[in-house]
Design an enzyme around this catalytic site. Structure first.
Site, PDB file in Angstrom:
ATOM      1  N   TYR A   1       0.840  -1.213   0.000  1.00  0.00           N
ATOM      2  CA  TYR A   1       0.000   0.000   0.000  1.00  0.00           C
ATOM      3  C   TYR A   1       0.871   1.258   0.000  1.00  0.00           C
ATOM      4  CZ  TYR A   1      -3.088   3.497   2.309  1.00  0.00           C
ATOM      5  OH  TYR A   1      -3.796   4.613   2.667  1.00  0.00           O
TER       6      TYR A   1
ATOM      7  N   ARG B   1     -10.008  -1.025  10.396  1.00  0.00           N
ATOM      8  CA  ARG B   1      -8.888  -0.468  11.154  1.00  0.00           C
ATOM      9  C   ARG B   1      -9.196  -0.508  12.651  1.00  0.00           C
ATOM     10  NH1 ARG B   1      -8.090   4.619   7.296  1.00  0.00           N
ATOM     11  NH2 ARG B   1     -10.335   4.241   7.135  1.00  0.00           N
TER      12      ARG B   1
ATOM     13  N   GLY C   1       0.714  -7.045  21.555  1.00  0.00           N
ATOM     14  CA  GLY C   1       0.773  -6.429  22.886  1.00  0.00           C
ATOM     15  C   GLY C   1       0.248  -5.004  22.960  1.00  0.00           C
TER      16      GLY C   1
HETATM   17  C1  UGA Z   1      -3.441   2.842   8.610  1.00  0.00           C
HETATM   18  C2  UGA Z   1      -3.743   2.443   7.184  1.00  0.00           C
HETATM   19  O1  UGA Z   1      -2.660   1.892   6.545  1.00  0.00           O
HETATM   20  C3  UGA Z   1      -4.244   3.545   6.372  1.00  0.00           C
HETATM   21  O2  UGA Z   1      -5.637   3.543   6.433  1.00  0.00           O
HETATM   22  C4  UGA Z   1      -3.833   4.924   6.641  1.00  0.00           C
HETATM   23  O3  UGA Z   1      -3.060   5.472   5.657  1.00  0.00           O
HETATM   24  C5  UGA Z   1      -3.249   5.164   7.982  1.00  0.00           C
HETATM   25  O4  UGA Z   1      -2.863   4.073   8.749  1.00  0.00           O
HETATM   26  C6  UGA Z   1      -4.253   6.067   8.641  1.00  0.00           C
HETATM   27  O5  UGA Z   1      -5.257   5.579   9.207  1.00  0.00           O
HETATM   28  O6  UGA Z   1      -4.066   7.270   8.490  1.00  0.00           O
HETATM   29  P1  UGA Z   1      -2.478   1.646  10.704  1.00  0.00           P
HETATM   30  O7  UGA Z   1      -2.297   2.860  11.523  1.00  0.00           O
HETATM   31  O8  UGA Z   1      -1.502   0.555  10.943  1.00  0.00           O
HETATM   32  O9  UGA Z   1      -2.477   1.969   9.169  1.00  0.00           O
HETATM   33  O10 UGA Z   1      -3.973   1.093  10.861  1.00  0.00           O
HETATM   34  P2  UGA Z   1      -4.856   0.409  11.976  1.00  0.00           P
HETATM   35  O11 UGA Z   1      -5.507  -0.759  11.351  1.00  0.00           O
HETATM   36  O12 UGA Z   1      -5.761   1.431  12.540  1.00  0.00           O
HETATM   37  O13 UGA Z   1      -3.848  -0.152  13.080  1.00  0.00           O
HETATM   38  C7  UGA Z   1      -3.233   0.629  14.054  1.00  0.00           C
HETATM   39  C8  UGA Z   1      -2.482  -0.296  14.971  1.00  0.00           C
HETATM   40  O14 UGA Z   1      -3.406  -1.037  15.754  1.00  0.00           O
HETATM   41  C9  UGA Z   1      -1.592  -1.328  14.309  1.00  0.00           C
HETATM   42  O15 UGA Z   1      -0.391  -1.424  15.010  1.00  0.00           O
HETATM   43  C10 UGA Z   1      -2.367  -2.626  14.413  1.00  0.00           C
HETATM   44  O16 UGA Z   1      -1.538  -3.756  14.456  1.00  0.00           O
HETATM   45  C11 UGA Z   1      -3.115  -2.424  15.702  1.00  0.00           C
HETATM   46  N1  UGA Z   1      -4.402  -3.151  15.857  1.00  0.00           N
HETATM   47  C12 UGA Z   1      -5.323  -3.151  14.862  1.00  0.00           C
HETATM   48  C13 UGA Z   1      -4.681  -3.796  17.065  1.00  0.00           C
HETATM   49  O17 UGA Z   1      -3.846  -3.837  17.993  1.00  0.00           O
HETATM   50  N2  UGA Z   1      -5.895  -4.417  17.218  1.00  0.00           N
HETATM   51  C14 UGA Z   1      -6.829  -4.431  16.250  1.00  0.00           C
HETATM   52  O18 UGA Z   1      -7.922  -5.018  16.474  1.00  0.00           O
HETATM   53  C15 UGA Z   1      -6.546  -3.773  15.035  1.00  0.00           C
END
Ligand code: UGA
Length: 340
Positions: free
Chosen positions: A151, A199, A219
């Protein structure tokens, strides 16, 4: 603002909020998307064009004063499971739109992503830096087998194409890099208005509503800086009001003051949920491995803080809303849409 704006991806989370703002400011809006479930506002100044950007009529680009390009597959659970669809949606389908804007010299405001900064915050001197900067940070992706970065790579390539069109073909453009925008209507509830894993915010809200544990991937110590959608829309409005100052610029839009761990987000959200649903069982969390949650090929960013000095300088803007203060409204929206 008596201007004609073409919004691609107008039916999504950010698109639906921005269209409301544009209409309130008096713009004429042509809204393109495959579905408009989130865009409930109706207005004689709003035209809804249902369909894919692939079939976009070039005349729409030509007559627009500005094109906001928001269509994306932006859900990390897809990056390592549907990488070809991710490349198609985030690069292939949008490259012709950028080319068309260059031909007609239409101002393209393209919404990219903070994910282009990649795994870590690295300065151009190869030293770690706290905040990710448009001009002073390297873009650091992982190896090809870690498909998480599909992505970010597709989004980066589109940024580079837009930049090149600007420098060599006269395209007026602005690239916005949103940093984890949150607000009402974000993502979906699996099995109701979408499939798969959304997300983190929507994952946690679903778990709370179903009385299930909140999954802390590896974690939950990884951190994100969340910006509330109202602050985000304020910044975009200011960009649209400053075409000269923002032309040819890449601009981070995020809130460094809302830098929290995912574990902390779970705690804040559980508190807001308990206030909204006093009888609900207390929230629980559980630790899951990234491979169990996302499958092979996932990778992560431990911390992602935006440097917003440029946005401050160009837009005279700083975000104001604290994450904890915004969560009750987000919980309320979720419960009203999907609750009992
Ligand atoms: C997101 C997406 O890649 C894009 O939508 C976007 O560009 C950007 O970041 C954004 O929202 O602006 P990320 O921040 O990794 O990436 O997206 P999330 O799915 O919200 O995850 C955030 C963190 O939470 C990650 O470390 C993930 O591993 C964690 N997570 C996710 C959990 O611990 N539990 C969950 O149930 C879901």
């Amino acid at each position: 603002m008596e201007r004609r704006v073409l919004v691609l991806g107008a039916g999504g989370f950010l698109g639906s909020h921005l269209v409301e703002r544009l209409l309130a400011a008096g713009a004429l809006v042509e809204a393109v998307d495959r579905s408009f479930d989130k865009l409930t506002v109706r207005d004689p100044r709003l035209s809804l064009i249902e369909g894919s950007v692939r079939d976009l009529d070039p005349a729409r680009v030509e007559r627009a004063e500005v094109v906001l390009s928001l269509t994306a597959l932006c859900n990390p659970a897809l990056y390592n499971t549907e990488p070809l669809a991710v490349i198609e949606a985030n690069y292939e389908e949008l490259a012709p739109v950028a080319d068309r804007c260059a031909t007609s010299r239409t101002w393209l405001v393209h919404f990219s992503t903070c994910e282009v900064y990649g795994r870590t915050s690295l300065g151009l001197d190869n030293r770690p830096r706290d905040a990710m900067s448009e001009e002073r940070s390297a873009l650091v992706l992982g190896p090809i087998a870690l498909e998480r970065w599909t992505y970010a790579c597709a989004k980066q390539l589109l940024e580079r194409r837009i930049w090149a069109l600007g420098r060599h073909r006269g395209l007026p453009f602005t690239i916005v890099r949103p940093f984890n925008v949150v607000g009402p209507r974000m993502d979906f509830r699996p099995g109701v208005d979408g499939e798969g894993t959304p997300r983190v915010l929507a994952c946690f809200l679903r778990a709370l509503l179903d009385g299930e544990p909140l999954d802390l991937v590896d974690g939950g110590e990884q951190r994100r800086s969340f910006i509330v959608v109202d602050d985000f829309c304020d910044a975009v409005e200011r960009i649209l009001a400053r075409p000269e100052a923002c032309r040819g610029e890449v601009i981070n839009v995020g809130n460094p003051d809302n830098d929290v761990s995912i574990g902390e987000l779970a705690r804040l959200l559980a508190r807001a949920y308990a206030q909204r649903m006093p009888g609900a069982p207390p929230a629980r969390t559980r630790v899951v491995s990234a491979v169990a949650f996302y499958g092979d090929g996932y990778d992560d960013t431990p911390r992602r803080i935006p440097d917003i000095n440029k946005a401050d300088r160009l837009l005279n803007w700083r975000p104001r809303r604290a994450l904890a203060d915004a969560l009750p409204g987000i919980v309320d929206d979720y419960v009203r849409r999907y609750g009992p």
